[in-house]
Each structure stands twice: as structure tokens, then as C-alpha cells.
Design a protein around this motif. Structure first.
Motif, short mmCIF file in Angstrom:
data_model
loop_
_atom_site.label_atom_id
_atom_site.label_comp_id
_atom_site.label_asym_id
_atom_site.label_seq_id
_atom_site.Cartn_x
_atom_site.Cartn_y
_atom_site.Cartn_z
N HIS A 1 0.85 -1.18 0.00
CA HIS A 1 0.00 0.00 0.00
C HIS A 1 0.89 1.24 0.00
CE1 HIS A 1 -3.15 2.82 1.09
NE2 HIS A 1 -2.49 3.14 2.19
N VAL A 2 0.76 2.08 -1.00
CA VAL A 2 1.63 3.25 -1.19
C VAL A 2 0.86 4.52 -0.87
CG1 VAL A 2 3.10 4.51 -2.82
CG2 VAL A 2 2.90 2.01 -2.98
N GLU A 3 1.44 5.38 -0.02
CA GLU A 3 0.85 6.68 0.32
C GLU A 3 1.84 7.78 -0.09
OE1 GLU A 3 -1.90 7.79 1.23
OE2 GLU A 3 -3.04 6.08 1.94
N PRO A 4 1.73 8.33 -1.30
CA PRO A 4 2.68 9.37 -1.73
C PRO A 4 2.71 10.59 -0.81
CG PRO A 4 1.45 8.52 -3.60
CD PRO A 4 0.80 7.95 -2.37
N SER A 5 1.56 10.99 -0.27
CA SER A 5 1.52 12.18 0.59
C SER A 5 2.30 11.97 1.88
CB SER A 5 0.07 12.55 0.92
OG SER A 5 -0.57 11.49 1.63
N LEU A 6 2.48 10.71 2.29
CA LEU A 6 3.23 10.39 3.51
C LEU A 6 4.61 9.84 3.21
CD1 LEU A 6 0.39 8.62 5.56
CD2 LEU A 6 1.11 11.02 5.68
N ASN A 7 4.94 9.70 1.92
CA ASN A 7 6.20 9.09 1.51
C ASN A 7 6.40 7.73 2.18
OD1 ASN A 7 7.12 11.17 -0.22
ND2 ASN A 7 7.75 12.38 1.55
N SER A 8 5.35 6.92 2.18
CA SER A 8 5.42 5.63 2.87
C SER A 8 4.91 4.50 2.00
CB SER A 8 4.62 5.67 4.17
OG SER A 8 3.23 5.73 3.91
#
Length: 279
Positions: A12-19
Motif C-alpha cells: 500500500h503506497v501513500e505518496p503524501s506520507l512518503n510511505s
């Protein structure tokens, strides 16, 4: 893509959290590494040329191929990918890279969630019985796996007293000639990289592939540790009296003073997380 997406079934990729969250937990990426991933995901299944990636991620900065290579190596590390048998990122020689894992939007996945309970209530009795049988089969497989692992462990602990212990293997990671010796070296916390110093400066080697790149303007520096997350190299620049600590970013080559200063006559070691020096 900026709202989050999935790569494959488990990441699961969260670009806004860089995670990136996967089976091994959540990993924080440097912003540029995340931007590379977003570019690849936006054109999943297609070859993205190196030049396009570099223009998109570093629009106002000239960077070499080595910077992009390190970003790709970091993404492969996060996804547990193999450069020789890729399941996520494929290298297209003399061209670019291709994200070969499936990409799906989190929005569709989340919108489906509220209806799960209602859908469960409408499952026919026959389908529910089938699910129960499948669950019992799964439990049986897990139990058999546990028995097999337990049998292996018992057998391994019953090795006779005369049996030789397992032998450690030694692998040479550098090939410097005798007149160009390595002066210091440290392996990253996850074992992916080797950072070492020689008379030309600090080099970074990808242990799986052997790719090695030199960090510019590091001649005379030594490597004494890594940051706990494996994204920065702790280096020392020493004059005749004082050593000054520096943090070198693995991606992008940026650097800053770490704030550590110690007499050149002192020997220091770093704590495992790289946060403190012990004399």
C-alpha cells in the motif's frame, strides 16, 4: 496517484506520507524515491525512459544515471524485488524501467469496504458451507506446516556431537589493488549496500548486483556508520586535530553536517541506530 495506490496485492503506497506499507511493515521513502515510484505507477506496464524520469523528478537539476539507479535500488529493496528475476521493477537495458506489478487505486478498494457486511449476509447457505470447508482445509495446511517445521527443528538439534558446526562463508565485496587500499567500510543495516572509502573518495556498492558508484567530493573522508533507516551514510572529515561528522544522502548526494565533532586522536563507534557516538 497522489491519493494512494496498491502495487501488487500486498503493498500500500501513500505518496503524501512518503510511505510504503507491506508484509514487513511501513517504510519511509525519501521524496525523490517516492516521485520515481509514482512516475512508474502512472504508466504501469509501460517502459518509462530514464530521461523522462529524470526530467520529471529533477526538473531544475542536472543529475546522472547513478542517482536514478540508487532510487530504483531503494525501491527494489522496499518491495523485496530481485534485479535478476524481477516481480516489480524491470530494467530495460539502454532505455529505462517498467513497473510490471499490478497497480490499483485505493479509492475503489475503500469504496467497496462499507458493503462487505451486507454482501456477507446475502451469501447463499451453500456458498457459506463451501467457505467453511475451505477454512478447515486452510487450518489443516497450517497444522501440517507446523509439524513439518517442528520435525526439521528436532532433527537439526539432534546432530551428533562429532558433526562439524555450520561454516561461515566469506565474500569479498571490493577489489581494490594493494596500492589503493580501502580505509574504512560499513554495510547498511539491511545488508543491501556497502559504503567504503578509498583514496578516491567514498563508494557505494549494491551488494546483490555489484553496481558501484562514487559519491562526488568525498576524497579524504572515511565511513564510520549508517543512519538507522539506511538512507544516509555517516562520514567523517578529519584535519590534524578534529574530525567532523557528515551525513551523506544515499539518493541525490545531498550532505549536511551531523553535528558530531571529536578529537582526531579518539576512536569512536556508532550505536546500532547511528544516533550516537561512543568513545
Amino acid at each position: 496517484m497522489q491519493n494512494g495506490f496498491r502495487v501488487g496485492e500486498l503493498h500500500h503506497v501513500e505518496p503524501s506520507l512518503n510511505s510504503v506499507t507491506g508484509p514487513a511493515g511501513t517504510t519511509r521513502l525519501e521524496p525523490k524515491v517516492m516521485q520515481v515510484l509514482v512516475c512508474l505507477a502512472a504508466q504501469a506496464g509501460q517502459v518509462v525512459p530514464k530521461e523522462r524520469l529524470m526530467r520529471t523528478v529533477w526538473p531544475d537539476t542536472f543529475v546522472g544515471d547513478d542517482v536514478l539507479t540508487r532510487c530504483i535500488s531503494e525501491l527494489r529493496r522496499v518491495f523485496g524485488d530481485d534485479v535478476k528475476e524481477p516481480r516489480f521493477i524491470q530494467t530495460i537495458p539502454k532505455s529505462g524501467y517498467r513497473l510490471i506489478a499490478g497497480v490499483s487505486s485505493n479509492t475503489a478498494h475503500d469504496l467497496a469496504a462499507p458493503g462487505r457486511d451486507a454482501a456477507k449476509e446475502s451469501i447463499p447457505a451453500g456458498a457459506q458451507a463451501t467457505r467453511r470447508r475451505l477454512a478447515l482445509i486452510l487450518v489443516g495446511v497450517v497444522l501440517l506446516t507446523g509439524v513439518a517445521v517442528g520435525g526439521w527443528w528436532i532433527a537439526s538439534t539432534r546432530r551428533g556431537p562429532g558433526a562439524p558446526p555450520p561454516q561461515a562463508t566469506v565474500t569479498q565485496l571490493t577489489a581494490n589493488p594493494p596500492d589503493f587500499l580501502v580505509t574504512s567500510a560499513q554495510i547498511s543495516p539491511d545488508g543491501t549496500y556497502l559504503a567504503y572509502a578509498d583514496p578516491s573518495g567514498i563508494q557505494v556498492r549494491v551488494n546483490d548486483t555489484g553496481e558501484t558508484e562514487r559519491i562526488a567530493d568525498t576524497r579524504g573522508m572515511d565511513v564510520y556508520a549508517w543512519s538507522g533507516d539506511g538512507t544516509r551514510i555517516r562520514a567523517a572529515a578529519c584535519d590534524t586535530a578534529i574530525c567532523t561528522g557528515w551525513d551523506l544522502s544515499l539518493v541525490g548526494g545531498t550532505r549536511r553536517r551531523s553535528g558530531a565533532v571529536w578529537p582526531v586522536t579518539d576512536s569512536v563507534i556508532s550505536t546500532p541506530d547511528g544516533s550516537r557516538l561512543l568513545r
